[in-house]
Design an enzyme around this catalytic site. Structure first.
Site, PDB file in Angstrom:
ATOM      1  N   ASP A  43       7.597  52.397   0.958  1.00  0.00           N
ATOM      2  CA  ASP A  43       7.968  53.645   1.640  1.00  0.00           C
ATOM      3  C   ASP A  43       9.486  53.746   1.734  1.00  0.00           C
ATOM      4  O   ASP A  43      10.154  52.766   2.079  1.00  0.00           O
ATOM      5  CB  ASP A  43       7.349  53.650   3.048  1.00  0.00           C
TER       6      ASP A  43
ATOM      7  N   ASP B  40       7.870  59.976  -1.099  1.00  0.00           N
ATOM      8  CA  ASP B  40       8.596  58.777  -0.657  1.00  0.00           C
ATOM      9  C   ASP B  40       7.707  57.550  -0.488  1.00  0.00           C
ATOM     10  O   ASP B  40       8.130  56.544   0.073  1.00  0.00           O
ATOM     11  CB  ASP B  40       9.333  59.063   0.663  1.00  0.00           C
ATOM     12  N   GLU B  41       6.468  57.586  -0.976  1.00  0.00           N
ATOM     13  CA  GLU B  41       5.566  56.442  -0.883  1.00  0.00           C
ATOM     14  C   GLU B  41       4.862  56.229  -2.226  1.00  0.00           C
ATOM     15  O   GLU B  41       4.388  57.200  -2.833  1.00  0.00           O
ATOM     16  CB  GLU B  41       4.500  56.664   0.189  1.00  0.00           C
TER      17      GLU B  41
END
Length: 417
Positions: free
Chosen positions: A9, A104-105
């Site tokens: 993350d 974002d992951e």
């Protein structure tokens, strides 16, 4: 062979990118949002800003009231997407099994790579440093034998410790995960938390320690006989069971194409103004459907209505006589649905979707319309937009005050490029 899966993350992703791009803000509280819209929301806040009370999804005006020295930067979605793709390339230099979960992951299955890079912790540390040196983004890494455990390791542990790395194994569950409140289990939101609380299940371990049959019985008493599938899902999640593999890439067969827009409700109380936005949404849905070489058989319209005191919502659908991706055919159905179900309150959100998609290589002809000619015309317009931008050619109605297409053309996902 046991699996080793990472969920990586990006910490305060948008804000980290902006701080990397602006070294002068390194020691200042930074948030990403529209500084010209105090009623807009904060999309991301750096750790310094969060320590001073600024939270993601709070109003920009509220954030500035809590932290007057806050630097608010307008989002640059195209840049964030480019950085996300760069990070994907970095991950792919360590393993070919990389599955983006969000901007974002990303999940990584590193089971076959550990022989080259050491222990899971050493490999996670190496990836963290690589990403930071390349992008300026700090990352947190959850490690587990399944995707769901890697995700919960990130959310519940890695995000809360300085090194940002935490491994959650099956052997550790009873002493770690099972002690957490039930709302910290993956995919348990506020409504499900209330159900579990009424059932006397306060911790994740309260679910995990039960036999599946007993848990299903409790779920049936609380939620009805249709809850068996949910019960099995939550029971498996509590125990970290997740057989799904890390699937490289993000392309899946489309099931529907939809487009929506949040509106300032005080400006959209007249049907003629709402119809302009409705048509713009249909145009974009049909364009994207044609791009993927599909036609749709079901048109859906959803709307949220409010006058500041009363609120309501509706979502209705209609099956078309023939599959289509032609604007005028979808627009006619969408307009009919909206007029039939709109209560008359101002509209704060409007969306259109096209589903039950089929391949567009075979088209049903009609006696009264030249559908082939209509498709040729719309594809020609698509080509102009693809080359010169979505605002290169548009309906005259979009130039009226109620139109949002011009503003939308400057945005990605509702935010500025």
């Amino acid at each position: 062979m046991s699996r080793h899966i990472f969920l990586i993350d990006g910490q305060s992703f948008y804000a980290s990118i902006e701080k990397s791009a602006h070294p002068e803000y390194r020691d200042k509280p930074v948030a990403v949002g529209d500084p010209e819209r105090l009623n807009g929301i904060v999309l991301a806040a750096c750790p310094i800003a969060k320590s001073r009370g600024v939270t993601t999804a709070s109003r920009v005006g509220e954030a500035l009231a809590k932290c007057p020295e806050l630097v608010v930067i307008r989002p640059r979605m195209r840049t964030y997407i480019q950085v996300s793709l760069l990070i994907t390339e970095i991950f792919e230099s360590y393993t070919d099994l990389v599955e983006p979960y969000s901007i974002d992951e990303q999940f990584l299955d590193v089971s076959g790579s550990l022989a080259y890079f050491g222990s899971p912790y050493e490999m996670a540390k190496m990836i963290q440093e690589h990403v930071y040196l390349s992008t300026g983004v700090h990352t947190r890494v959850g490690i587990g034998p399944t995707k769901v455990l890697a995700k919960m390791a990130t959310d519940n542990y890695a995000k809360k410790i300085p090194e940002g790395i935490f491994e959650l194994s099956f052997e550790k569950l009873e002493s770690t995960l099972w002690n957490l409140p039930v709302h910290q289990m993956f995919m348990v939101a506020s409504a499900m938390t209330r159900h579990f609380t009424r059932m006397g299940l306060a911790c994740i371990g309260d679910i995990a320690r039960m036999e599946l049959y007993e848990f299903k019985q409790r779920m049936r008493r609380e939620m009805g006989k249709q809850s068996d599938i949910q019960a099995e899902y939550y029971w498996q999640t509590a125990r970290g069971i997740d057989p799904s593999p890390v699937a490289a890439g993000i392309r899946h067969q489309l099931k529907s194409v939809n487009h929506g827009k949040a509106l300032r409700w005080k400006l959209y109380h007249r049907l003629k103004d709402i119809e302009i936005v409705l048509l713009e949404l249909v145009i974009e849905v049909c364009r994207r459907t044609r791009y993927h070489h599909y036609m749709g058989s079901v048109v859906s319209v959803s709307a949220a209505e409010t006058d500041g005191e009363r609120s309501s919502h509706f979502s209705r659908q209609m099956t078309l006589p023939e599959p289509t991706a032609l604007t005028h055919e979808v627009a006619a159905a969408a307009h009919s649905l909206f007029k039939k179900h709109w209560s008359g309150l101002p509209v704060s959100h409007l969306s259109v979707s096209l589903s039950q998609l089929t391949d567009d290589s075979i088209m049903q002809l009609t006696f009264f319309d030249n559908r082939c000619l209509a498709y040729d015309r719309e594809r020609a317009i698509d080509g102009i937009k693809d080359r010169y931008g979505s605002d290169a050619i548009m309906r005259a109605s979009s130039l009226m005050e109620a139109g949002v297409a011009r503003e939308r053309a400057e945005q990605i996902g509702g935010h500025y490029k």
